[in-house]
Design an enzyme around this catalytic site. Structure first.
Site, PDB file in Angstrom:
ATOM      1  N   ASN A 172       1.478  -5.873   5.220  1.00 36.55           N
ATOM      2  CA  ASN A 172       2.046  -5.601   3.898  1.00 36.55           C
ATOM      3  C   ASN A 172       3.504  -6.024   3.788  1.00 36.55           C
ATOM      4  OD1 ASN A 172       2.095  -3.225   5.756  1.00 36.55           O
ATOM      5  ND2 ASN A 172       3.450  -2.368   4.206  1.00 36.55           N
TER       6      ASN A 172
ATOM      7  N   HIS B 198      -0.237  -1.410  11.171  1.00 32.69           N
ATOM      8  CA  HIS B 198       0.022  -0.653   9.945  1.00 32.69           C
ATOM      9  C   HIS B 198       0.414   0.785  10.212  1.00 32.69           C
ATOM     10  CE1 HIS B 198       0.240  -0.513   5.693  1.00 32.69           C
ATOM     11  NE2 HIS B 198      -0.879   0.171   5.474  1.00 32.69           N
TER      12      HIS B 198
ATOM     13  N   HIS C 239      -1.264   6.297   5.871  1.00 31.93           N
ATOM     14  CA  HIS C 239      -2.139   5.221   5.386  1.00 31.93           C
ATOM     15  C   HIS C 239      -3.619   5.586   5.400  1.00 31.93           C
ATOM     16  CE1 HIS C 239       1.392   2.742   5.269  1.00 31.93           C
ATOM     17  NE2 HIS C 239       1.576   2.818   6.574  1.00 31.93           N
TER      18      HIS C 239
END
Length: 383
Positions: free
Chosen positions: A204, A324, A297
């Site tokens: 991201n 992540h 997340h």
């Protein structure tokens, strides 16, 4: 075919206590990169990547827009018997103008061999070592690197390991629209990335879109070109490669993945071509984990998992690496949310050292998952 897997961990262990007693280490300061005067033609941010069978891609940046895109190389220091011609690109981002970004493929190269090379006909001599042609092979795996003191610790640990290929499941520089940080990240990783191939996929923090002005992955795609064309992909955001008996699939969490998408159809075709006699190990990397018992997340990977997990399961993928979540976690063999002896092991390794620090560990166990959870800087896995 009987296969054995030896896993070795080279780690900086922050905590191995019960989740309720876990103390989250504080982030370390962002690294500072003092300005150094360099000649405009001197190659900077040098890194290498695999580029098809027996070939390697050398990438670098120069401030001189007229610098040539060729690489001289050979098996003895200072003696360059071969020459590879390449291509170049550059990009603009609001008021930022990148240097000239060069990509040159060299080869064919012999396996397990040291080559010495020079970029653009000048500057310092570098050296690289090609991976072996067969087992054993060692991968270093670390995601979510960034540019902090913890990043430096991770890179130092990797540098102490004897490995052949670095795998990075997304979130490289943490530039986050500040383009000069792509340059400093390139400088930071050059000592390692110029010697061993770095195979990366996007996270991201590689998304830097400005609607109607800037493509969201222009920085990442311009600087970190991967072998997508060599593997039949139409996008640098997903590709595959083979090395020493391992077929590695690098997927994109931030591009279309539904069953009508180019990525889905490419993955289906790529998996159909895998020869398990030639590559008995099959692993996949992408950024957002599908199985995650951390608070951070939650459920972000559910959509991709619903579309693509059946493909990976049907093809017998052995291991999935993700990032992540800024922690380490390993599942049992799992599929469709349940323990399954035919499913892959999922390993989250998103704690490479970024400025956001380690994730807060709050156990939310899903069916089939282990409760093993430690904060690690990096792990390398040996086949």
């Amino acid at each position: 075919m009987e296969r054995t897997l030896l896993v070795t961990l080279s780690v900086l262990l922050f905590a191995s206590v019960a989740a309720d007693d876990y103390v989250r280490p504080k982030p370390r300061q962002t690294l500072q990169f003092p300005w150094k005067q360099k000649t405009s033609s001197q190659p900077e941010q040098v890194h290498i990547s695999l580029a098809g069978e027996k070939h390697m891609r050398v990438s670098w940046v120069t401030n001189d827009k007229s610098s040539p895109s060729f690489v001289e190389y050979g098996t003895s220091p200072g003696k360059y018997s071969f020459l590879g011609q390449g291509e170049s690109t550059s990009y603009s981002y609001i008021f930022y103008r990148s240097g000239k970004i060069h990509h040159t493929v060299i080869g064919p190269l012999e396996p397990d061999t040291v080559y010495y090379y020079r970029c653009g006909g000048g500057g310092p001599e570098f050296h690289l070592k090609t991976p072996p042609a067969q087992f054993p092979i060692t991968f270093a795996v670390a995601g979510d690197l960034g540019q902090t003191g913890w990043t430096k610790s991770t890179l130092d640990h990797i540098d102490q390991c004897k490995y052949e290929v670095h795998l990075l499941p997304g979130d490289l520089s943490y530039a986050d629209y500040m383009q000069h940080k792509w340059d400093t990240f390139g400088e930071l990783v050059q000592p390692l990335a110029s010697v061993r191939p770095w195979m990366v996929t996007q996270g991201n923090h590689e998304k830097e879109s400005i609607p109607y002005v800037v493509d969201e992955f222009v920085s990442y795609n311009s600087r970190w070109k991967m072998p997508y064309e060599e593997s039949g992909s139409h996008s640098n955001l997903y590709y595959s490669f083979e090395v020493a008996g391992v077929h590695v699939i690098m997927l994109g969490s931030y591009t279309d993945y539904d069953r009508y998408s180019d990525q889905y159809n490419w993955l289906k075709g790529d998996l159909s071509k895998v020869d398990r006699e030639r590559t008995p190990w099959l692993i996949a990397l992408f950024h957002v984990p599908w199985y995650n018992s951390n608070d951070a997340h939650q459920n972000e990977g559910d959509g991709m998992m619903a579309e693509m997990e059946p493909l990976l399961y049907a093809s017998g993928v052995d291991i999935v690496f993700t990032g992540h979540v800024h922690a380490y976690e390993r599942t049992k063999r799992v599929n469709n949310g349940k323990s399954d002896p035919c499913g892959p092991v999922h390993i989250t390794i998103g704690d490479g050292g970024n400025r956001e620090g380690l994730a807060r560990i709050k156990i939310r166990l899903q069916s089939g998952q282990s409760s093993e959870k430690q904060a690690l800087d990096m792990a390398n896995f040996r086949w």
